[in-house]
Design an enzyme around this catalytic site. Structure first.
Site: not given
Ligand code: ATP
Ligand code: MG
Length: 557
Positions: A33, A259, A269
């Site tokens: 995102e 994760r 984020k």
């Molecule tokens: P955050 O928790 O940091 O806000 P998010 O999951 O909202 O991250 P996205 O931009 O939706 O951020 O993530 C893109 C991809 O990266 C998704 O498929 C998510 O599952 C993966 N992802 C995000 N954080 C992690 C992590 N700590 N370890 C592994 N994969 C991750």
């Molecule tokens: Mg997300």
């Protein structure tokens, strides 16, 4: 070549290939995102998704999951693209945006309504919550649940046309308010949001929810394996329900993995944005941030990050990885290609009293002590030099083999010197050492009658060197789980010494080095020029120390 490891996801894919599922094709996607910069957690997902595509000769799509216009920005889109390229991955022609599908998604929502599987609800957010029930109790049907199809179609169209205010209506899937999984209790699939979108402008006043958008985007792109983090496990029933209900031609398989959590840092984020906005760091790409852009600026090589992701592997069990694991990947990668130089981070001037005024001795020194292929460069030995403050002690403990009053030490690639006099300022701080050098001690020789000198220290010429600022970085937090002891508030765990600026000196030769080239300063650490460094104001970042200085501290706890 990165080492190849197997994991439970590859085992699933191997079985799929064997059974002929998806005609043996493998298509994955990374769906960020664009509401922030990518961090090391995302790197795990990137390495996994792109890595799998590489292993199976398939493809990996980059898809911006841009359904939340208020928080998203083109700046983030650009940074994500740059970061993934820098990590060494290529989505080729497969760059997509969920917003490309808004028209189709709308039509799928209309199809659901026609199938009697979606309805427009007028409960407020709070009311909806109270109707939802909880883990122990079933929910209650919305009073709007049995609206006739025609009425739903008309109101949904009016929602799209912008006839209602935000929050007054939503489109919900009609599944089962008694379902044990709360995500299946008539989830919202569209909400009204009169917000401009960075790509579609003011065209849309309703936006699809993530859970509705994601499976349909995967399906439209022909994704075979949709890999996501464990928190989406409870969302999988809806993923499958949606594609089954719409009888879509393709039904990707969602597979969840744990994760990445890393000690001594925060990764969401939201928290990273807080660090930036509250100015605890200088921006998203501050070298102390766990962002990919921060690590790039710090001087971490992309291969070190890929190796780290390989080392930690992919499992279904949540765990916290130690920072030392990441740092050790960085160290071993830098070790493999960095030339060695001399530099003094915290200087004391040394005057060699028996060295002729103005005399300069050129010394040819190797750029790597064990690997001749690195070549050599010239050092300049002069009357005035600098050594590091750490390498001198006025009243040293017994086993201190560096410089002390009346003591001897060897200068790397140069001579043995003896400290004859210590000069201090009026505050008692040592500002200069007067020393004599031993002409017969050059390049490792021990003059007759002298005891073998144990200590070898680094130095630079005071007249043939460059004054630079060193950014000495350390971990941003002093606790492995920032905020844990303070009700989740990470502020009290911020390391006040995560950045220390020092004015020091580097041998001249280093200044001509390409800006992004990393190097080792012997005995001190790995360094790289900062992106903001200029000829007038040279700035170098310490990437990492030579040894794990935290390991001892952590053991001692
Ligand atoms: P955050 O928790 O940091 O806000 P998010 O999951 O909202 O991250 P996205 O931009 O939706 O951020 O993530 C893109 C991809 O990266 C998704 O498929 C998510 O599952 C993966 N992802 C995000 N954080 C992690 C992590 N700590 N370890 C592994 N994969 C991750
Ligand atoms: Mg997300």
């Amino acid at each position: 070549m990165d080492t190849e490891r197997t994991n439970f996801i590859k085992q699933i894919i191997n079985a799929d290939i064997e059974s002929g599922k998806n005609e043996g094709k493998v298509v994955t996607r990374f769906p960020p995102e664009p509401n922030g910069y990518l961090h090391i957690g995302h790197a795990k997902s990137i390495c996994l998704n792109f890595g799998i595509a590489e292993t199976y000769d398939g493809s990996c799509h980059l898809r911006f999951d841009d359904t939340n216009p208020e928080k998203e920005d083109q700046e983030y889109v650009d940074s994500i693209i740059e970061d993934i390229k820098w990590l060494g991955y290529d989505w080729k022609q497969n760059l997509f945006h969920a917003s490309d599908y808004f028209e189709d998604l709308y039509n799928y929502a209309v199809d659901l309504i026609k199938l009697g599987k979606a309805f427009v609800c007028e409960l407020s957010a709070d009311e909806m919550k109270s109707y939802r029930g909880n883990l122990k109790e079933p929910g209650k049907d919305s009073p709007y649940r049995n609206r006739p199809v025609e009425e739903n179609l008309e109101i949904f169209e009016n929602m799209k046309a912008g006839k209602y205010d935000d929050g007054t209506r939503s489109l919900r899937a009609k599944i089962d308010m008694g379902h044990p999984n709360i995500n299946m209790r008539d989830p919202v699939i569209y909400r009204i949001k009169k917000v401009s979108h960075q790509r579609t402008g003011d065209k849309w006043m309703i936006y699809p929810m993530y859970d509705f958008t994601h499976p349909l985007s995967d399906m439209k792109e022909g994704i075979t394996h949709s890999l996501c983090t464990l928190e989406f496990e409870d969302h999988r029933p809806f993923y499958d329900w949606l594609l089954d209900t719409l009888k879509t031609p393709c039904h990707p398989q969602q597979i969840e993995f744990a994760r990445l959590n890393l000690e001594y840092t925060v990764m969401s984020k939201r928290k990273l944005l807080q660090l930036v906005n509250e100015k605890h760091v200088h921006g998203w790409d501050d070298p102390r941030m766990p962002t990919i852009s921060g690590m790039r600026r710090r001087g971490y090589p992309p291969k070190a990050i890929r190796d780290f992701c390989d080392v930690i592997g992919v499992t279904k069990k949540d765990s916290s990885i130690s920072m030392s694991t990441l740092e050790s990947s960085v160290r071993s990668e830098l070790e493999s290609f960095c030339p060695r130089y001399l530099g003094v981070v915290d200087p004391i001037k040394v005057t060699i009293t028996n060295w002729e005024d103005g005399k300069i001795q050129e010394i040819e020194a190797p750029l790597h002590p064990k690997d001749e292929s690195f070549g050599t460069r010239k050092l300049f030995f002069t009357k005035e030099i600098f050594i590091d403050r750490d390498d001198f002690m006025e009243e040293p403990p017994k086993k201190f083999f560096r410089l002390k009053p009346g003591g001897n030490v060897r200068l790397r690639y140069g001579y043995v010197i003896t400290c004859d006099e210590v000069i201090k300022d009026d505050k008692g701080i040592v500002v200069e050492l007067k020393c004599t050098y031993h002409p017969e001690s050059f390049a490792g020789k021990t003059p007759e009658g002298m005891k073998k000198v144990k200590g070898i220290i680094h130095w630079v010429s005071a007249t043939h060197s460059k004054k630079v600022t060193f950014n000495i970085y350390d971990r941003l937090f002093i606790s492995p789980a920032p905020g844990k002891e303070h009700g989740g508030d990470f502020h009290k765990d911020i390391n006040p010494e995560s950045l220390i600026e020092r004015i020091g000196y580097l041998e001249q030769e280093l200044i001509g080095l390409e800006k992004e080239k990393c190097f080792q300063l012997e005995r001190t650490g790995y360094f790289v020029q900062d992106k903001d460094s200029t000829t007038e104001s040279l700035k170098f970042n310490r990437i990492i120390t030579l040894k794990d200085t935290w390991a001892k501290l952590e053991k001692g706890k």
